[in-house]
Design a protein around this motif. Structure first.
Motif, PDB file in Angstrom:
ATOM      1  N   CYS A  38       0.960  -1.245   0.069  1.00 29.12           N
ATOM      2  CA  CYS A  38       0.003  -0.042   0.008  1.00 29.12           C
ATOM      3  C   CYS A  38       0.878   1.215   0.015  1.00 29.12           C
ATOM      4  O   CYS A  38       1.904   1.197   0.457  1.00 29.12           O
ATOM      5  CB  CYS A  38      -0.944  -0.015   1.208  1.00 29.12           C
ATOM      6  SG  CYS A  38      -2.086   1.299   1.248  1.00 29.12           S
ATOM      7  N   ASP A  40       0.341   3.736   1.735  1.00 22.05           N
ATOM      8  CA  ASP A  40       0.177   4.454   3.149  1.00 22.05           C
ATOM      9  C   ASP A  40       1.515   4.956   3.508  1.00 22.05           C
ATOM     10  O   ASP A  40       2.663   4.526   3.439  1.00 22.05           O
ATOM     11  CB  ASP A  40      -0.381   3.355   4.081  1.00 22.05           C
ATOM     12  CG  ASP A  40      -0.784   4.191   5.178  1.00 22.05           C
ATOM     13  OD1 ASP A  40       0.116   4.635   5.926  1.00 22.05           O
ATOM     14  OD2 ASP A  40      -2.192   4.014   5.727  1.00 22.05           O
ATOM     15  N   THR A  41       1.365   6.294   3.987  1.00 23.27           N
ATOM     16  CA  THR A  41       2.734   6.811   4.216  1.00 23.27           C
ATOM     17  C   THR A  41       3.469   6.111   5.524  1.00 23.27           C
ATOM     18  O   THR A  41       4.677   6.241   5.866  1.00 23.27           O
ATOM     19  CB  THR A  41       2.672   8.537   4.647  1.00 23.27           C
ATOM     20  OG1 THR A  41       1.565   8.539   5.766  1.00 23.27           O
ATOM     21  CG2 THR A  41       1.891   9.135   3.412  1.00 23.27           C
ATOM     22  N   ARG A  42       2.488   5.680   6.305  1.00 25.69           N
ATOM     23  CA  ARG A  42       3.156   4.919   7.473  1.00 25.69           C
ATOM     24  C   ARG A  42       4.196   3.855   7.234  1.00 25.69           C
ATOM     25  O   ARG A  42       4.867   3.246   7.973  1.00 25.69           O
ATOM     26  CB  ARG A  42       2.059   4.592   8.377  1.00 25.69           C
ATOM     27  CG  ARG A  42       1.126   5.517   9.091  1.00 25.69           C
ATOM     28  CD  ARG A  42      -0.109   5.025   9.796  1.00 25.69           C
ATOM     29  NE  ARG A  42      -0.990   4.173   8.833  1.00 25.69           N
ATOM     30  CZ  ARG A  42      -1.951   3.629   9.248  1.00 25.69           C
ATOM     31  NH1 ARG A  42      -2.458   3.619  10.314  1.00 25.69           N
ATOM     32  NH2 ARG A  42      -2.942   3.348   8.144  1.00 25.69           N
ATOM     33  N   CYS A  99      -6.344   0.360   6.876  1.00 21.09           N
ATOM     34  CA  CYS A  99      -6.050   0.778   5.468  1.00 21.09           C
ATOM     35  C   CYS A  99      -7.196   1.648   5.151  1.00 21.09           C
ATOM     36  O   CYS A  99      -8.401   1.305   5.472  1.00 21.09           O
ATOM     37  CB  CYS A  99      -5.796  -0.256   4.524  1.00 21.09           C
ATOM     38  SG  CYS A  99      -5.666   0.193   3.035  1.00 21.09           S
ATOM     39  N   GLY A 100      -6.832   2.839   4.565  1.00 18.00           N
ATOM     40  CA  GLY A 100      -7.681   3.810   4.319  1.00 18.00           C
ATOM     41  C   GLY A 100      -8.787   3.403   3.248  1.00 18.00           C
ATOM     42  O   GLY A 100      -9.750   3.938   2.960  1.00 18.00           O
ATOM     43  N   PRO A 173       0.339  -1.317  10.981  1.00 16.79           N
ATOM     44  CA  PRO A 173       1.018  -0.096  10.694  1.00 16.79           C
ATOM     45  C   PRO A 173       1.657   0.577  11.673  1.00 16.79           C
ATOM     46  O   PRO A 173       2.485   1.572  11.741  1.00 16.79           O
ATOM     47  CB  PRO A 173       0.063   0.739  10.096  1.00 16.79           C
ATOM     48  CG  PRO A 173      -1.136   0.369  10.577  1.00 16.79           C
ATOM     49  CD  PRO A 173      -0.920  -1.113  10.889  1.00 16.79           C
TER      50      PRO A 173
END
Length: 188
Positions: A38, A40-42, A99-100, A173
Motif C-alpha cells: 500500500c 500508506d505513508t506509515r 487501511c484507508g 502499521p
C-alpha cells in the motif's frame, strides 16, 4: 520556497555530498522478490525496516490498498516484468490493518472530487460511458479478504509462471508486525 524547489534543493545537496553512493546496486533484486504494498505513508520506512529490506533487495510496487484492480493494468504488468526481466521468483502482497481503502465511503470521495473542481458533468459523462465510479473508488470491505483476492488474481493470471510463489501478508502499521494471510508455499 515551493515544494518542488525544496525537493530540488535537497536533491542538489544529496548529489553534491555523494549520498547516492550508499544506494548503489543493480536492477535485479538481490532477494528475487517483488512486493506489492500500500502507498500508506506509515509504511514508507516501516515496511522495509520490518522486513529487513535494503536498497536493491526487492522490486517494490505501491498503490492504494495493495491491490490488483485490473488483471491487465500497470500493477500486474510491473509484477510480470519483475518476474520475466529481473528473475523474481516470489511475489509478496503486503496489505495492512487500518487501511484507508477498507470501507472507503465512495459518496464522500465523489464529493471530495467535486470539491477539487471536477464538475458534475464530468462525473455524469464517465458514468454514462460505463464507468462505475463507486465501484472503482470503493477499495474493499476486509483487508484480509482483499489480500486473498489479490493473491488469487496474481496466481491465476494467464501470464504468471506456475512456479512463482505468491504470498499474502498483513502488516500492523503501528508495530510492523506481519501476519501471514496466504502462504505461497502451501498449494491450495
Amino acid at each position: 520556497m515551493t515544494k518542488l524547489e525544496e525537493i530540488l534543493k535537497d536533491n542538489k545537496e544529496f548529489v553534491e555530498s555523494k549520498g547516492y553512493e550508499n544506494f548503489s546496486t543493480s536492477k535485479k533484486p538481490n532477494r528475487k522478490i517483488v512486493i506489492l504494498s500500500c502507498m500508506d505513508t506509515r509504511l514508507t520506512s516501516l515496511l522495509p525496516s520490518a522486513m529487513n529490506i535494503k536498497n536493491g533487495d526487492v522490486k517494490l510496487i505501491k498503490n492504494a490498498g495493495a491491490v490488483v484492480t485490473h488483471p491487465f493494468g500497470s500493477t500486474m504488468r510491473s509484477i510480470i516484468v519483475s518476474i520475466c526481466e529481473f528473475d523474481v521468483d516470489e511475489v509478496m502482497v503486503v496489505g495492512h490493518y487500518e487501511c484507508g481503502m477498507c470501507n472507503e465511503n465512495t459518496d464522500e470521495m465523489i464529493e471530495k472530487i467535486k470539491e477539487k473542481g471536477i464538475s458534475e458533468e464530468v462525473i455524469n459523462t464517465l458514468e454514462k460511458a460505463g464507468i462505475d465510479l463507486k465501484k472503482w473508488l470503493h477499495g474493499f470491505d476486509s483487508v484480509e479478504q482483499s489480500i486473498v483476492d489479490t493473491v488469487k488474481t496474481i496466481k491465476e493470471h494467464p501470464l504468471m509462471p506456475k512456479d512463482i510463489k505468491v504470498h499474502g501478508l498483513a502488516m500492523d502499521p503501528s508495530t510492523g508486525k506481519i501476519d501471514v494471510i496466504v502462504n505461497g508455499y502451501e498449494d491450495r
